[in-house]
Design a protein around this motif. Structure first.
Motif, short mmCIF file in Angstrom:
data_model
loop_
_atom_site.label_atom_id
_atom_site.label_comp_id
_atom_site.label_asym_id
_atom_site.label_seq_id
_atom_site.Cartn_x
_atom_site.Cartn_y
_atom_site.Cartn_z
N TRP A 1 79.21 66.31 53.72
CA TRP A 1 78.83 67.45 54.57
C TRP A 1 77.39 67.30 55.03
O TRP A 1 76.54 66.78 54.30
N LYS A 2 77.11 67.75 56.24
CA LYS A 2 75.74 67.75 56.74
C LYS A 2 75.57 68.93 57.69
O LYS A 2 76.43 69.15 58.55
N PRO A 3 74.49 69.70 57.56
CA PRO A 3 74.29 70.84 58.46
C PRO A 3 74.18 70.38 59.92
O PRO A 3 73.55 69.37 60.22
N GLU A 4 74.81 71.12 60.80
CA GLU A 4 74.73 70.82 62.22
C GLU A 4 73.44 71.37 62.82
O GLU A 4 72.86 70.77 63.73
N PHE A 5 72.98 72.52 62.31
CA PHE A 5 71.85 73.22 62.90
C PHE A 5 70.55 72.96 62.15
O PHE A 5 70.52 73.06 60.92
N ASP A 6 69.48 72.66 62.89
CA ASP A 6 68.17 72.80 62.28
C ASP A 6 67.77 74.26 62.45
O ASP A 6 68.48 75.03 63.10
N LEU A 7 66.64 74.66 61.87
CA LEU A 7 66.34 76.08 61.80
C LEU A 7 66.17 76.73 63.18
O LEU A 7 66.77 77.77 63.46
#
Length: 379
Positions: free
Chosen positions: A335-341
């Motif tokens: 898994w890896k986040p799609e969004f940066d902050l």
């Protein structure tokens, strides 16, 4: 002319243990060492074919996390039922969702109306349906989960939404899944639920988010900043403003919930889920301004000990360093986040607050107390 001044903050606990530069912090390596020993050969792991269609029950699902999770599950071809009290509409069209996509989702989602605290009803209704997988999004106490497990002896997987708030406060950060937990935390019910799952003969996975944000967020996280930015007001932030925290987008959380479904490596495991980067309170205020297209905000620091806010909450985050490693989820689940902050906050603003929708009306009463004192001190 009076001008807002920064109130002298109390001394913030040093962050030397976090390293002088977070980019060189080796806590991530520590977490990797810890989980490598425990994850790849889980005891009692049950094999589940992730590609097969499942009969899935979501406890909750109409407010925030479940709204996005249920759509992903339906798109993957699963039969999805939402268990709710029926006080809110079972479905709602999301901002930016096409009429055809919403119509298709609405035609496929199922609903089971009931109160999860009515344990007899839970046992009878769930045993009659015989679900393969349960996602428990809104469970808070172990007593609420036990009837579900009793009703479904052949359950293939129980996936639980816990919280990173269960960790014991520490100077050694980021929090890893093997860190000490706090049995006295306000999330102790979630801890007790995890203990129950461990004690039962069930294939379970627990997800521990940090702060969740995104469209439809019912907790005043980004919304708190957006209200003040829209009103052109200064942003009051407790103490030094360098307290480090972490936010994860709700869509990335929903994706993580999908990744654990039928995943043998997720059997009887806990995963922290949030964004990859950490941010200071001051940095978060600036990121919210950038996301909404506002000028860089004026930030006013204050000492919370000098004020009596009563029962009102003057700031939406715990006044401490609080963040967790997501390396285990990245390496084990892929898994890896799609969004940066900033991207995630922009998505939240454009699809929610920027359209004039929000969960709570602005309340600047505690702000006025803080800012009023700064005027008095200056004059």
């Amino acid at each position: 002319m009076s001008k807002l001044v920064v109130l002298q903050p109390t001394k913030q606990p040093p962050i030397s243990l976090l390293s002088s530069s977070l980019s060189h912090f080796n806590g991530t390596k520590l977490c990797q060492i810890q989980y490598k020993r425990k994850v790849y050969q889980p005891k009692g792991a049950l094999h589940i074919a992730a590609s097969s269609t499942k009969k899935i029950l979501i406890m909750g699902g109409t407010r925030f996390i479940g709204v996005f999770l249920s759509r992903l599950l339906v798109k993957e071809g699963h039969q999805v039922t939402l268990f709710t009290r029926g006080k809110a509409p079972v479905t709602q069209q999301l901002p930016g969702e096409s009429d055809s996509d919403y119509a298709e989702f609405k035609s496929k989602i199922l609903h089971l109306k009931g109160d999860r605290m009515d344990f007899d009803f839970v046992k009878s209704s769930l045993s009659a349906e015989g679900y393969d997988v349960v996602y428990d999004i809104n469970g808070r106490e172990a007593a609420e989960v036990e009837p579900i497990l009793d009703a479904l002896p052949n359950l293939e997987q129980f996936i639980y939404c816990s919280s990173a708030g269960v960790y014991l406060k520490s100077d050694m950060l980021p929090h890893c899944e093997t860190d000490a937990v706090d049995p006295k935390s306000r999330h102790k019910g979630k801890l007790n639920t995890e203990s129950l799952l461990e004690s039962r003969d069930v294939n379970w996975t627990s997800v521990r988010p940090v702060y969740i944000y995104g469209p439809l967020n019912y907790n005043p996280v980004e919304e708190w900043f957006f209200h003040r930015l829209k009103a052109g007001r200064p942003i009051p932030i407790p103490n030094s403003g360098v307290q480090i925290t972490q936010l994860g987008h709700v869509k990335d959380l929903a994706t993580a919930f999908i990744e654990v479904l039928g995943n043998e490596k997720a059997s009887k495991q806990v995963f922290n889920i949030s964004g990859e980067k950490y941010v200071t309170f001051d940095g978060l205020a600036k990121a919210c301004a950038k996301a909404g297209g506002f000028p860089e905000p004026e930030i006013v620091h204050y000492n919370p000990k000098e004020f009596d806010f009563g029962k009102k909450k003057a700031f939406p985050f715990r006044d401490q360093h609080f963040f967790a490693s997501v390396e285990k989820a990245k390496h084990v689940l892929g898994w890896k986040p799609e969004f940066d902050l900033v991207e995630g906050l922009t998505d939240s603003y454009n699809l929610d607050f920027g359209r004039g929708t929000f969960r709570k009306e602005a309340d600047f009463s505690t702000d006025d107390m803080i800012l009023g004192k700064s005027f008095v001190l200056q004059s």
